[in-house]
Design an enzyme around this catalytic site. Structure first.
Site, PDB file in Angstrom:
ATOM      1  N   LYS A   1       0.847  -1.202   0.000  1.00 54.02           N
ATOM      2  CA  LYS A   1       0.000   0.000   0.000  1.00 54.02           C
ATOM      3  C   LYS A   1       0.883   1.253   0.000  1.00 54.02           C
ATOM      4  O   LYS A   1       1.885   1.302   0.733  1.00 54.02           O
ATOM      5  CB  LYS A   1      -0.880  -0.024   1.247  1.00 54.02           C
ATOM      6  CG  LYS A   1      -1.894   1.100   1.348  1.00 54.02           C
ATOM      7  CD  LYS A   1      -2.721   0.948   2.628  1.00 54.02           C
ATOM      8  CE  LYS A   1      -3.870   1.929   2.690  1.00 54.02           C
ATOM      9  NZ  LYS A   1      -4.740   1.726   3.868  1.00 54.02           N
TER      10      LYS A   1
ATOM     11  N   SER B   1      -9.647   1.593   2.667  1.00 49.33           N
ATOM     12  CA  SER B   1      -8.808   2.388   1.814  1.00 49.33           C
ATOM     13  C   SER B   1      -7.729   1.606   1.068  1.00 49.33           C
ATOM     14  O   SER B   1      -7.166   2.112   0.100  1.00 49.33           O
ATOM     15  CB  SER B   1      -8.124   3.455   2.658  1.00 49.33           C
ATOM     16  OG  SER B   1      -7.275   2.856   3.627  1.00 49.33           O
TER      17      SER B   1
ATOM     18  N   SER C   1      -9.777  -0.865   6.820  1.00 50.91           N
ATOM     19  CA  SER C   1      -9.197  -0.730   5.480  1.00 50.91           C
ATOM     20  C   SER C   1      -8.472  -1.954   4.926  1.00 50.91           C
ATOM     21  O   SER C   1      -8.082  -1.941   3.761  1.00 50.91           O
ATOM     22  CB  SER C   1      -8.240   0.456   5.445  1.00 50.91           C
ATOM     23  OG  SER C   1      -8.986   1.632   5.352  1.00 50.91           O
TER      24      SER C   1
HETATM   25  N1  GLN Z   1     -13.093   3.569   6.056  1.00 53.28           N
HETATM   26  C1  GLN Z   1     -12.519   3.995   7.290  1.00 53.28           C
HETATM   27  C2  GLN Z   1     -12.269   5.476   7.270  1.00 53.28           C
HETATM   28  O1  GLN Z   1     -12.463   6.076   6.252  1.00 53.28           O
HETATM   29  C3  GLN Z   1     -11.288   3.224   7.591  1.00 53.28           C
HETATM   30  C4  GLN Z   1     -10.053   3.757   7.021  1.00 53.28           C
HETATM   31  C5  GLN Z   1      -8.869   2.921   7.302  1.00 53.28           C
HETATM   32  O2  GLN Z   1      -8.958   1.861   7.915  1.00 53.28           O
HETATM   33  N2  GLN Z   1      -7.711   3.431   6.913  1.00 53.28           N
HETATM   34  O3  GLN Z   1     -11.902   6.035   8.264  1.00 53.28           O
END
Ligand code: GLN
Length: 485
Positions: A79, A154, A178
């Site tokens: 990532k 994400s 994410s």
């Molecule tokens: N979807 C969640 C957010 O937008 C989780 C993001 C993540 O785990 N980086 O905060």
């Protein structure tokens, strides 16, 4: 064209050990696949072909001398929020579009020491804020099961890359889901480790009390192998756990006698009935395999999402303050007269809508007069949620829920509605709020789109999760189904 890229890590490892294939051939096969498919998927932001082939050559030399570990010669994707020395690290943001990492994150150092091949950096929601990878400054990632749908986020680039066989495994980061949410939407395995299990040194900080790096795999075993390589204490991360990490490369499937709790609060309004049915069937399978199933109540669970969306932007607003265009990040190409004006221009140009939204929300809840009403209160709620989990784990070995209330949604469907987007995280955030480990693995399909089952374990019980998940995976064959893409 070679199909070595479609192998699992375990299969590739066996073939490498038997010298049936070389690491260079395996790596080339992934690079060819990326070249052929990345225009459509947009899962990779950077492909480090030359470096990857050089690492594969080194791996082949080691294999020739029979120095082979589980990840020797295995091409993995990272990532683009985890630093790989010499590679760009954009965090999916314009403000870091030209930033080249000066050092390796601890997890990358460990993967390199394990002989893995780092094939490139994957697309993500800007600064890991999002659940669809639509928030990347470098374009949306497509879901290999249906190119009109999101891969989740994400870490959507990493999940889509593993799902589409562009690599054999990947790393993501999970602050509120994410890793697990995109794993669910792409039909692969994703593990968020216990908070403190994996070093965060070299991971761009989003919300530091939640962030954890973890693996994506095509199978539970593959995820366990990557986990075993990256976990462990790191003096560079003061939150990392000191006790030794179990080596889970010889994972044995085990379910018999395990007590599994089904939190009634997770079967929420808005849960797709077809998802609910599949999760019910998965629970039946676990019972047939010898688990003891019972309902459990975590009364404060419904407060996880509001608590998360108070604490998370607060921490993010503080972490993102460093990107001012002077010390860190790209400067706007405009003349400014004062320092404040300069900061404002740099941030206004460099950040997209979602980071801006969270910086504003977080700054507001941390401001004097509101701090106690929001931030302190959310932290108190967090303690309640932790107590709920502790109580549940005094009785149960594992908790089972759907990972996401629904299958992958259409690109654009929730893009203008932040609340609808945040609701997608309703079943994943509680594990981050409490800091417990959780995994998503495939448990079926709804309208040809994958559905994920979430297994939540007690602190540091990744082994319990993975051995149960392995037993379930062996008893089903959901991961043998591949997208036609
Ligand atoms: N979807 C969640 C957010 O937008 C989780 C993001 C993540 O785990 N980086 O905060």
């Amino acid at each position: 064209m070679s199909t070595l890229n479609t192998l699992t890590i375990k299969e590739a490892h066996t073939k490498l050990c038997e010298k049936e294939i070389s690491a260079v051939e395996l790596t080339q096969s992934c690079l060819d696949r990326i070249q052929k498919t990345n225009d459509q998927l947009n899962s990779f932001l950077t492909v480090t072909a030359e470096e990857a082939l050089a690492q594969a050559e080194d791996a082949d030399k080691n294999i020739a001398e029979n120095k082979v570990g589980p990840l020797t010669g295995i091409p993995l994707a990272i990532k683009d929020a985890i630093l790989v020395a010499g590679s760009k690290n954009t965090c999916g943001s314009k403000i870091l579009e030209n930033y080249v990492a000066a050092y390796d994150a601890t997890v990358i150092r460990k993967l390199k020491e394990a002989g893995a091949v780092i094939i490139g950096k994957t697309n993500l929601d800007e600064f890991a804020m999002g659940s669809s990878t639509e928030n990347s400054a470098f374009g949306v990632v497509k879901n290999p099961w249906d190119l009109e749908r999101v891969p989740g986020g994400s870490s959507g680039g990493s999940a889509a890359a593993v799902c589409a066989d562009q690599c054999l495994g990947a790393l993501g980061s999970d602050t509120g889901g994410s890793i697990r949410q995109p794993a669910s939407l792409c039909g692969i395995v994703g593990l968020k480790c216990t908070y403190g299990r994996v070093s965060r040194y070299g991971l761009a900080a989003l919300a530091s009390s939640f962030d954890q790096i973890g693996p994506f795999g095509k199978t539970v075993t593959d995820a366990a192998w990557i986990f075993s390589a990256i976990a462990g204490h790191d003096e560079k991360d003061s939150t990392s756990f000191i006790e030794a990490t179990p080596d889970l490369t010889n994972l044995i499937p085990q379910i018999k006698g395990k007590k599994i709790g089904i939190p009634e609060e997770c079967f929420i309004k808005g849960l797709n009935p077809k998802v609910k049915k599949l999760v019910g069937e998965a629970v039946d399978t676990l019972e047939k395999l010898g688990a003891k199933i019972d309902e459990v109540s975590l009364p404060n669970l419904s407060y996880s999402l509001p608590a998360y969306y108070i604490i998370m932007p607060a921490e993010a607003s503080s972490n993102l303050a460093r990107y001012d265009g002077i010390r860190y990040g790209r400067a706007a190409e405009v003349e400014t007269k004062t320092l404040i004006e300069n900061y404002l221009k740099n941030k206004a140009e460099g950040f997209g809508d979602e980071p801006k939204r969270r910086i504003m929300l977080g700054t507001y809840t941390l401001s004097s007069g509101y701090y106690d009403a929001y931030y302190t209160k959310a932290q108190k709620v967090r303690t309640k949620i932790i107590e709920d989990f502790k109580k549940a784990f005094a009785e149960f070995d594992l908790l089972i829920t759907p990972t996401v209330p629904d299958v992958a949604f259409k690109i654009g469907e929730k893009a203008d509605d932040p609340l609808a987007m945040y609701l997608n995280d309703i079943l994943t955030v509680s594990a981050n709020v409490a800091g417990v480990p959780a995994l998503s693995l495939p448990c079926g399909f709804v309208d040809d789109l994958p559905v994920g089952l979430q297994m939540i374990g007690n602190y540091y019980q990744e082994e319990t999760i993975l051995e149960t998940a392995l037993a379930y995976e062996l008893a089903t064959d959901w991961n043998s189904k591949k997208p036609k893409f």
